[in-house]
Every structure is written in C-alpha cells, then in structure tokens.
Design an enzyme around this catalytic site. Structure first.
Site, short mmCIF file in Angstrom:
data_model
loop_
_atom_site.label_atom_id
_atom_site.label_comp_id
_atom_site.label_asym_id
_atom_site.label_seq_id
_atom_site.Cartn_x
_atom_site.Cartn_y
_atom_site.Cartn_z
N LYS A 28 34.70 -17.32 59.21
CA LYS A 28 35.54 -16.86 60.31
C LYS A 28 36.93 -17.47 60.22
O LYS A 28 37.94 -16.76 60.30
CB LYS A 28 34.87 -17.25 61.63
N ARG A 98 35.08 -21.68 68.53
CA ARG A 98 34.17 -20.80 67.80
C ARG A 98 33.54 -21.48 66.59
O ARG A 98 34.18 -22.30 65.94
CB ARG A 98 34.93 -19.55 67.32
N GLY A 107 25.68 -14.84 65.45
CA GLY A 107 25.05 -15.21 66.71
C GLY A 107 24.14 -16.42 66.66
O GLY A 107 23.54 -16.78 67.66
N MET A 109 24.96 -19.55 65.94
CA MET A 109 25.58 -20.76 66.50
C MET A 109 26.37 -20.37 67.75
O MET A 109 26.35 -19.23 68.17
CB MET A 109 26.45 -21.41 65.44
N ARG A 347 34.79 -9.83 58.44
CA ARG A 347 33.86 -10.37 57.45
C ARG A 347 33.26 -9.19 56.71
O ARG A 347 33.32 -8.06 57.17
CB ARG A 347 32.77 -11.19 58.12
N HIS A 469 22.91 -7.40 68.88
CA HIS A 469 22.20 -8.38 68.07
C HIS A 469 21.02 -7.76 67.33
O HIS A 469 20.83 -7.96 66.14
CB HIS A 469 21.72 -9.53 68.98
N SER A 797 4.62 -14.98 26.07
CA SER A 797 4.92 -14.45 27.41
C SER A 797 4.59 -15.55 28.40
O SER A 797 3.47 -16.07 28.40
CB SER A 797 4.08 -13.20 27.67
N CYS A 864 5.62 -12.75 32.42
CA CYS A 864 4.78 -11.76 33.10
C CYS A 864 4.21 -12.29 34.40
O CYS A 864 3.38 -11.65 35.03
CB CYS A 864 3.67 -11.28 32.18
N TYR A 884 12.65 -10.13 27.82
CA TYR A 884 12.34 -9.22 28.92
C TYR A 884 11.68 -9.96 30.07
O TYR A 884 11.18 -11.07 29.91
CB TYR A 884 11.43 -8.08 28.45
P1 ADP Z 1 29.94 -14.97 66.81
O1 ADP Z 1 30.09 -15.55 65.47
O2 ADP Z 1 28.66 -15.28 67.46
O3 ADP Z 1 30.32 -13.53 66.84
P2 ADP Z 1 32.54 -15.51 67.86
O4 ADP Z 1 33.17 -16.82 67.65
O5 ADP Z 1 32.99 -14.43 66.97
O6 ADP Z 1 30.98 -15.71 67.76
O7 ADP Z 1 32.81 -15.15 69.37
C1 ADP Z 1 31.97 -14.51 70.28
C2 ADP Z 1 32.75 -13.40 71.00
O8 ADP Z 1 33.91 -13.92 71.65
C3 ADP Z 1 33.24 -12.34 70.07
O9 ADP Z 1 33.06 -11.09 70.66
C4 ADP Z 1 34.70 -12.62 69.94
O10 ADP Z 1 35.44 -11.46 69.67
C5 ADP Z 1 35.06 -13.21 71.27
N1 ADP Z 1 36.18 -14.13 71.11
C6 ADP Z 1 36.20 -15.23 70.33
N2 ADP Z 1 37.42 -15.82 70.36
C7 ADP Z 1 38.18 -15.08 71.18
C8 ADP Z 1 39.53 -15.16 71.60
N3 ADP Z 1 40.33 -16.12 71.15
N4 ADP Z 1 39.99 -14.23 72.45
C9 ADP Z 1 39.17 -13.25 72.89
N5 ADP Z 1 37.90 -13.11 72.53
C10 ADP Z 1 37.39 -14.01 71.68
MG MG Z 2 31.93 -12.94 65.95
#
Ligand code: ADP
Ligand code: MG
Ligand code: MG
Length: 966
Positions: A28, A98, A107, A109, A347, A469, A797, A864, A884
């Site tokens: 991220k 984040r 989701g 963490m 990503r 999710h 083998s 094998c 192989y």
């Molecule tokens: P995950 O990896 O679980 O998706 P994120 O860190 O991406 O967690 O964040 C969870 C949610 O919060 C996502 O929908 C993301 O877009 C939103 N979010 C995170 N940072 C910001 C921000 N700076 N402003 C607005 N929304 C945010």
């Molecule tokens: Mg996210």
C-alpha cells in the site's frame, strides 16, 4: 553506518519511496508513493517501514522512543502540504492510519480512519466544513474504529454483532430509519455519547490528545500483524511472520461530505471473468470502508457517469494510466470529496483462475506484456479453476421447474458448490473436520471468518457487493461465492435463515443441503448434479469444439506459450488406459509411474492376486501368477497403446502384501474356496503375513527378490504386450522400474530377471522392442549410493513420498497429528509431503543427481512422487536439472505452467547476473541446490549455457524477493 531511514513521505506529486521499496513500505505504502510520482492524485502522508514493525516486536510491543520525533517531523510535512494541523481546534487535519504488508492481505490487518477528532476538534470541523452532520458522522466512525482496533473491543458473544454496530443499529431502529445517511446531527451526537459510554463501561480510555491517538493507533496497526486472522491468513498463504507490516499515516479525504462526494473500489478488468471492462462499485456519500464491509449494497461503476460525469472520465484515465504503468490488472480504491477525485490505493488485483488466464492472454495479444510475462502472470494452481465442474444444465432446469431456485445474488466467485448449510465460521471448520461439505452463509463475512471460509465449499452472503470481503476472499481462495443476496434474512440464534421468494418465504436450517452457482448467482435448494467445465468438455469429452469455447482457447494458448519456455518434460502417474487418455489430453509426454498393484484391484483380479500371496510354495505361486499374466498383459497393452509412442514407466510390485489380503470372514472363506485351503489355514497365513512396520518391511524389490517369479510374470506381461502392439505397428516404449532399491546388488538381481525374461519373450516373438530398466530412488541409502547404482540403472525416478518418509522418519500415513502440533509450535511451516523439503530431502536428491550422472552422463532422471504436481517442488526439480516430473493427470497443466515459470525465472536471473559487473562473487549455495547439479542438468541439453546464475528460490506464488536493502 548511517541509521536506516524509517519514514518515507509522499504527496504533492513527489515521494521518497517507490514501488521498488515494496518490502520496506508494504504494497500500500509503495503504491501510494508510486502513484504520487506519476501524477495520480493521492492525499499526502508518510509510511513507517516494516523494519520498524520488526523492531516493535523485538522490543516487546513498544514503539522505539526515537521514532516519536521522526513521526512529528513527517506529520509536519503532511500538515504543510494539506494546510491544516492535527488537533487544530478550528481547522483540524484528520488522518487515517493504515496497515500494509509487502503482499496484500486484504482486510486481515487494521486501519483507523478520521483520527484527530475529539470533543473540540469535531466542533471546529463542523464549522469549517459548514456540515455538522458530516463532522459528527466522522466522529462516531472514529470512536467505533478506535474502540475496535486500538482498544480491542469485540462482541462479547459470537451470536452478537460488533458492539458499535449494535449501537448504530439500535439508533436506526429507534428512529425508524433504514440507511446510515438518514441519521441527523442529533442522532449522531447521541451515537457518539453511547459509544463513549460503552468504551467507559468496558474500562477503556479514548485519549483526547490527537498525538496520543496517533501513537496508539500506529502501535495497534503494528499489533494487528499478529492478530488471529492475520496469522491464519499467513499460514494459508505461506507468508513468513518476519515480514511485518508497514504503517501509512495519510491525510483523510471525505466521501461522506454530501451528495457531491462518494467512495468506491474498482478493478481495471473484471476480476471474475477477466473481461477487459472497467469493473467496480461505488456509494454516494459514504466512507471507503462502507463498500468493502458490505454494509450497504453499492452501485455499479457504469452508473458513476450518471452521478459524476467528470469524475467518471477522470477515473477512466486513471484506469488506463495505471494499467499502462503497472502492465497488470489493478484493484483501486478511490474517494470523491466534494467533486474532487483521489485514489487511495492500487494493487495488483486478485482474480479468479479464469480471469487470470483470460487477462494474461489478452494483455499479451494486445502487446501490453510479452508472452513470457503472460506465462509468469498466472499462478499455476489457479489453472485448477478452469478444470473444475459446473452445474449440470439439465439438473438446474429441473430444480428451477420444481421451484427450488430460492434466490439470486451477485456471482462473485464462479463455479459450482454444494454443501450443507452452516452459519458460523468456526462451525464450518468443525464440520469439515468431520468430513462434511459445507456452505457458509452469513449476513456478511469478515476477516475473522477466514479459517471457516477456507473450510467451506462456498459462501453465501446477504449484504455487500462484488468487492465485499466475501467476494475478495472467494476469488483469492478459488471458492464459489454468491454475495449481496438481499432475499436472505438470518436468525443466528435459531440457526436458520429465511429466504423471501415470490411464492412465499422458505426457512432453511443448519445442515440443509444447498447449491450455489457462483457464475450466475443462483441459490438452489438441495444438492445439484455437476458436469464438466468448458476445458474438460473440449479436451476430454470432446463434447464441444474449440471454436465455441473461448475459455478453452485462452487456456490452450497460455499452455502453448508455457511449453515453448519450459525445459522439464511432464509425465503422468497413471495405471489405467482411461487415465492415460486424460493424461495425453492434458499434455503428458509419457507415464512416469504406472503402479502395477493398482491394476490388481480391478474386476476379477484381486482373487488370483490373493491366491498368489497366500501361496505356500513356488508351484502354488506360479499357478496363481499364470492366472494373473493375461490380465496384466491386457492392462499393459492398454496403457502402452494409449501412450504410444511416449515412454511408460512400469513399476514392479511394490506395496506390503497384507494390503491385498481379506480381513473379514467372508473374504477369507472365498479365498479358502479358491485355493482349496481351509479357512483356518487362510487365517493363519494372513496372520503370518502381518508385519510390525509394513512400510519398511517385506515390500518393494524385496518381494521380487524373495519371489523372482513375480517379477518374471510382470516382465513377461510387459514384453508380451509390447511385442503384440509392435506387431500392430504401434510404437511402444516401456521402461521397467524397480522400487525401493538401496544397494546395487538388489537392482542387479532384479535386472537379471527382467533381461532374461525380455530375451525369452523376444525370442518367442521373433522381434525386439526397445526398453530400459531403472530404479526408484526412494531409500536414503539408494540416494547416497547413486553413483554405484547408476552402473546398473538406465534411469532414476525419485519416489519422494517414501524418500521424505524415510529421511524424516515420519510415517506419511500418520503425519496428521504431528503436523497439527508442529504447525502450532512453528516447527514446520509447510507439510514436507506436499512441498519438497529442499534443504533435507532435497539434498539427498541433489547428491543422487550428481553422483548418478557422474557415473552415467546420459542418465534419465525424473520424479514420480506426489510432489511432481506441486508448483514449488516442480521449480526445485527444474533447478536440479531433472528430465521430467510426473504427476496425477489432473495436475499436468499445473506442472507444465510451473515448469515454464521455473525456466523463465532462471533465464531472467541469469540475464541479471550477466548484466552485473565483474568481479563475480563466488556462486552462492541456494538452499540445497548446488550450482554444479544444475549446471550438469542445464549443460547436458544446451552446451552454450554458462554456469547458471543464482536461481530464484521456489516460493510458489508468494515469492520472497530479496530485499533491495540487502
Ligand atoms: P484495507 O487494506 O483493509 O483495505 P485500508 O487501509 O485500505 O485497509 O483502509 C480501509 C478503508 O479506508 C478503505 O476503503 C480506504 O479507501 C479508506 N481510507 C483509508 N485511508 C483513507 C484516507 N486517507 N481518506 C479516506 N479514506 C481512506
Ligand atoms: Mg484497502
Ligand atoms: Mg515408494
């Protein structure tokens, strides 16, 4: 040495970091830095590295003191870019905190949003934004997230909903409103008060000081690396605990400012089918987590243009820009704040196996990537998805006619699943343990449910869209899923769900059978019949032509490109002509293991086999063998013919004999009748044949040495079948394989029997057939003495099942309980019977390759064991320079792709090494692989090959790239 940089800032069109630093910044953080560099609008912020996470854990869960001033400095930079300060009572900066590991763990963490609000700043925000409703909505979200993530407040019982969700639901109910957006300022204030009261009731504290909030949140996000669901996810995906997560602190942008704001997620292509179409969902006046959490069912991205025509155009540009930049399908999060677009994450998008194949092929054909890259893009195991069955069309039509089509949701994870209904994730896992197939049905799933989801055949949810999710996890795990099925109403306490249907509602209880069609979204009562996939219909059933099977065409193209790249051949483990036919259809170039004993379980064969085993002297045994000879000959003829002109490795009798004997009264009586012995004598004989440790007892070549007439019969059956086919003009190529050899004398004894029999049969038939005799390397002593054994063996083998069993000294049949406690205690990370243990068992293999080829440079070597179909093990076999791999017929496409990827990665690594300036460092030892062994393998086929560069380690899909800091 200078202290390592611990914080990397981004924003304002610049960034300290980039995609290169993924290991340090997490996916991220690195993605945000990269987007900032290429001019995509991202809110500014900074990322604290994964190294700090490691430090955090090393010091017992505390932030290093010296980090605090660094955070303050980075924050000051963000504040400057935004023009607001954290904690400013008039115009506060709010931030998100984040998580982000180097591979995405969606989701798993935690994240805290809207941080920086307290009783004073909320008023400032209300005034500055001229939108008190928005300010209080943000505040109630912050209190809930902080309570959950930082203060660890969970439901007190599993039937309960999240405590903060409960407060919200209670308020909505008491006001009679349906949607969060209908809550007014007064209601929101009351919710905040209730949240704070709940926090206090549980004896927790939410700090007023925004800096204290920030530090606590950073710690909590680091802690979330080790929460239960993240640990479970890491185990399921083979992600090492040492990697750690980075923490990104970023200025908030608000999708909940009103009707000119919103939030969404999108894929640059359809993640379920791979179609080249912008795909995603959004919500007006909402914050990002609302889409993923599946609390409101969102609108399709195609409808965005109607609400925000300008934004839709900008987003389309972002889509094109990101695909061009990353040259891969991206999964993005975006937010619209008062008419302005921000991208919050990008990503590489998780996709189904079907989508992976289609997108890779189409990108290569469009010239966005090279064919070799397309081959590298698809995780080998994902091909399984294209081979899996779908619901039988007739069965479905019948079910619909009978009124069993209950409802329709969104088709989030394609395929057909049927199972018994359960409503709790932990119970899904428990049912699966008992051998039940289950469908997990819930309001919505959450990352806590990950283990139960892994155990289920499919998921069904009432809420959430294609990016919820449940949908995400389904695509990643290759599970079937139907989500957002609004007709469902759950009563967790009663363990039942009600389905609202046109003809009245239906109640389904725990344990009821249910079928889910993840390609259409249909939910059908009962267990529906399935039928083969498109690829299987073309290749095996020939029920469909390639021309009207687009999925098959992509599959075939990709594997065609893979075949051009790979060096390893792929053979099949098969013992019946029909299996051989499947193997050929899937692209096998021969059979690497035909287990003759499997043939004995066929119609009419087990009787004479048992007679042979209980025989008390050679004459009796020969009489029984004479009955078996024509049966075996017919089996071999079938399989040699199906595989012609490719080689077929036939293994002589291997398993402990008692496996074939009857243990019940009826079976013994029958055997007594057939042999003319008394039942008592048969019982005695069965007892005599019992062994204490049968897997290291009287089996393998030991049987053929005790009773050469068995080997003789089998050799005769093979050569007679071969001669008969040769007469018909079929080009056959048998290879006779002697199992469980530990000394050359064992092999020599059996060789003599085989060669003498061949000579006799050829003389009788007046013709010769090409054949070889070789051995399995599956006893550690055999590996150690490979140089000597190769004097006699024409091929090796690796029987890696036995070799693993004997090297570890762990019975492969009893490994279950060992694994359970070894995983829990971190002693094993993977099952050595699934993926070859490179550094132990692998060393024996490497040694055997080296010594065997030193004796006999043209020695043919394969594998094998079950490992032959495991992608990471295939990579290892490539590195060892084997000729192989042999695997079960249905794994052949996977092995072909894995072999190609190994070859392509090796080539890339070699190129990179050549590009590096001299002097060259001495060659590394890489796990168990010594360069010499690979050099031998590679050079045999291509004398132009220089000493190979350090080949990448097999890591399956999750490849541990060397850290750029290393
Ligand atoms: P995950 O990896 O679980 O998706 P994120 O860190 O991406 O967690 O964040 C969870 C949610 O919060 C996502 O929908 C993301 O877009 C939103 N979010 C995170 N940072 C910001 C921000 N700076 N402003 C607005 N929304 C945010
Ligand atoms: Mg996210
Ligand atoms: Mg074996």
């Amino acid at each position: 040495m200078a202290k390592a940089k611990r914080i990397y800032a981004f924003g304002g069109g610049k960034a300290d970091g980039s995609m290169e630093l993924k290991n340090l910044l997490g996916g991220k953080g690195a993605g945000l830095a990269e987007m900032s560099r290429i001019g995509i609008p991202v809110p500014p912020g900074f990322t604290i590295t994964t190294e700090v996470c490691t430090e955090f854990y090393r010091s017992g869960g505390k932030l290093p003191k010296s980090l605090v001033p660094e955070i303050r400095a980075a924050l000051a930079q963000t504040e400057k870019l935004v023009g607001r300060r954290l904690g400013d009572p008039k115009d506060p900066l709010l931030v998100s905190v984040r998580s982000g590991a180097r591979v995405s763990m969606p989701g798993m963490m935690d994240t805290v949003l809207n941080l920086g609000l307290n009783d004073r700043t909320v008023e400032g925000l209300a005034v500055r934004s001229r939108n008190p409703r928005f300010a209080w909505d943000s505040y109630r979200r912050f209190c809930a997230m902080f309570g959950d993530v930082v203060l660890g407040m969970k439901p007190e019982k599993k039937e309960d909903r999240d405590p903060f969700e409960q407060i919200l639901a209670w308020k909505k109910q008491s006001l009679g409103v349906k949607d969060d957006s209908e809550l007014g300022v007064e209601a929101l204030r009351e919710i905040v008060a209730a949240e704070k009261a709940e926090i206090a009731r549980r004896g927790k504290v939410l700090p007023e000081d925004p800096m204290a909030q920030l530090l606590a949140a950073v710690e909590a996000v680091f802690r979330s690396w080790d929460n239960e669901r993240a640990v479970a996810y890491r185990q399921l995906n083979g992600i090492p605990a040492e990697w750690g997560t980075a923490v990104t602190v970023q200025a908030m942008v608000f999708g909940n400012l009103g009707d000119d704001s919103g939030t969404g997620v999108a894929f640059t292509r359809d993640p379920a089918t791979g179609e080249n179409a912008f795909y995603g969902e959004f919500l007006v006046n909402a914050q990002g987590e609302d889409v993923v959490a599946g609390i409101r069912t969102p609108q399709k991205i195609a409808e965005l243009a109607a609400h925000f025509p300008d934004i839709a155009r900008q987003l389309e540009k972002v889509r094109a820009r990101l695909e061009r930049h990353y040259r891969d399908m991206q999964d993005i999060e975006f937010t619209i704040e008062a008419g302005k677009l921000y991208v919050l994450q990008t990503r590489s998008g998780k996709r189904t196996g079907i989508a992976a194949v289609r997108a890779a092929v189409e990108m290569a054909e469009a010239g966005l990537i090279k064919k070799d890259e397309a081959v590298l893009r698809v995780e080998p195991g994902a091909l399984d998805h294209l081979l899996r069955p779908v619901f039988d069309q007739h069965a479905k039509e019948k079910a619909v006619a009978e009124g069993r089509l209950l409802a329709k949701g969104l088709p989030a994870g394609p395929g057909a699943a049927r199972g018994r209904l359960v409503f709790f994730a932990d119970e899904a896992a428990a049912w699966k343990e008992r051998g039940e197939k289950v469908i997990l049905a819930r309001h919505e799933t959450s990352p806590e449910d990950i283990r139960g989801m892994a155990a289920a055949e499919g998921f069904l949810t009432a809420f959430g869209g294609m990016t919820s999710h449940a949908a995400l996890v389904a695509r990643q795990m290759g599970k079937v899923a139907v989500v957002g099925c609004g007709a469902l109403d759950f009563d967790y306490n009663a363990r039942q769900m009600t389905v609202a249907a046109a003809g009245g509602s239906r109640v389904l209880k725990e344990g009821d059978w249910l079928s889910l069609d993840g390609s259409t979204g249909e939910v059908i009562e009962g267990a529906l019949e399935t039928s083969p996939s498109e690829v299987v219909q073309v290749l095996l059933e020939r029920a469909r032509k390639p021309a009207d099977a687009p999925l098959y065409r992509d599959f075939a193209k990709l594997l065609g490109w893979a075949d051009q790249a790979r060096r390893l051949d792929v053979r099949a483990n098969a013992d019946q002509p029909d299996q051989a036919a499947v193997a050929v259809a899937f692209g096998a170039k021969g059979i690497g293991l035909c287990r003759t004993e499997h043939m004995f379980f066929g119609e009419g064969k087990i009787g004479p086999m048992r007679e042979m085993i209980v025989a008390e002297n050679e004459a009796e045994r020969r009489a029984a063998l004479a009955k078996l000879l024509p049966l075996q000959r017919a089996d071999f003829a079938g399989i040699l013919k199906a595989m012609a002109p490719n080689p077929v490795v036939v293994r002589t009798l291997d398993p402990p004999l008692h496996e074939f004997l009857p243990h019940d009264a009826e079976g013994m009586a029958e055997l007594a009748r057939a042999t003319g012995k008394t039942v008592d004598r048969i019982r005695e004989r069965v007892a005599e044949l019992r062994e204490s440790n049968p897997m290291i007892g009287h089996r393998g070549c030991r049987l053929g040495i005790s009773y050469p007439e068995i080997t003789e019969m089998q050799a005769r059956a093979i050569f007679e079948a071969a001669c008969d086919l040769a007469k018909e003009g079929v080009h056959v190529h048998p290879e006779v394989m002697i199992p469980l050899v530990g000394t050359r004398k064992e092999l020599d004894h059996q060789l003599e029997v085989v060669h003498a029999t061949a000579a006799k049969v050829f003389a009788e038939n007046g013709r010769k057939v090409r054949y070889e005799v070789g051995t399995m390397i599956e006893v550690p002593r055999g590996a150690l003495r490979a140089g000597d054994i190769a004097q006699s063996a024409q091929f090796f083998s690796f029987g890696t099942n036995d070799l693993t069993q004997m090297t570890y000294g762990i019975s492969r049949d009893d490994v279950g309980p060992v694994l359970a406690s070894y995983y829990a205690k971190g002693i094993y990370e993977v099952d050595p019977f699934v993926t070859i243990d490179r550094v132990g068992v692998g060393q024996l293999m490497e040694l055997a390759v080296e010594r065997g080829r030193a004796t006999r440079p043209d020695l043919e070597i394969g594998i094998c064991g079950e490992h032959g179909g495991d992608p990471a093990s295939v990579v290892f076999c490539h590195e060892l320079g084997l000729d192989y791999v042999s695997c079960s017929p249905w794994r052949i496409p996977i092995a072909r792709l894995a072999a190609a990827q190994a070859a392509l990665r090796e080539r890339a690594a070699r190129k990179a090494a050549e590009a590096r300036p001299a002097p060259r460092a001495p060659a590394h030892r890489n796990g168990a692989v010594v360069n010499g062994a690979r050099a031998a393998g590679g050079a045999r086929r291509n004398s132009a090959v220089a000493a190979p560069a350090k080949a990448p380690r097999a890591g399956g899909t999750k490849r541990a790239r060397p850290s750029p800091r290393a």
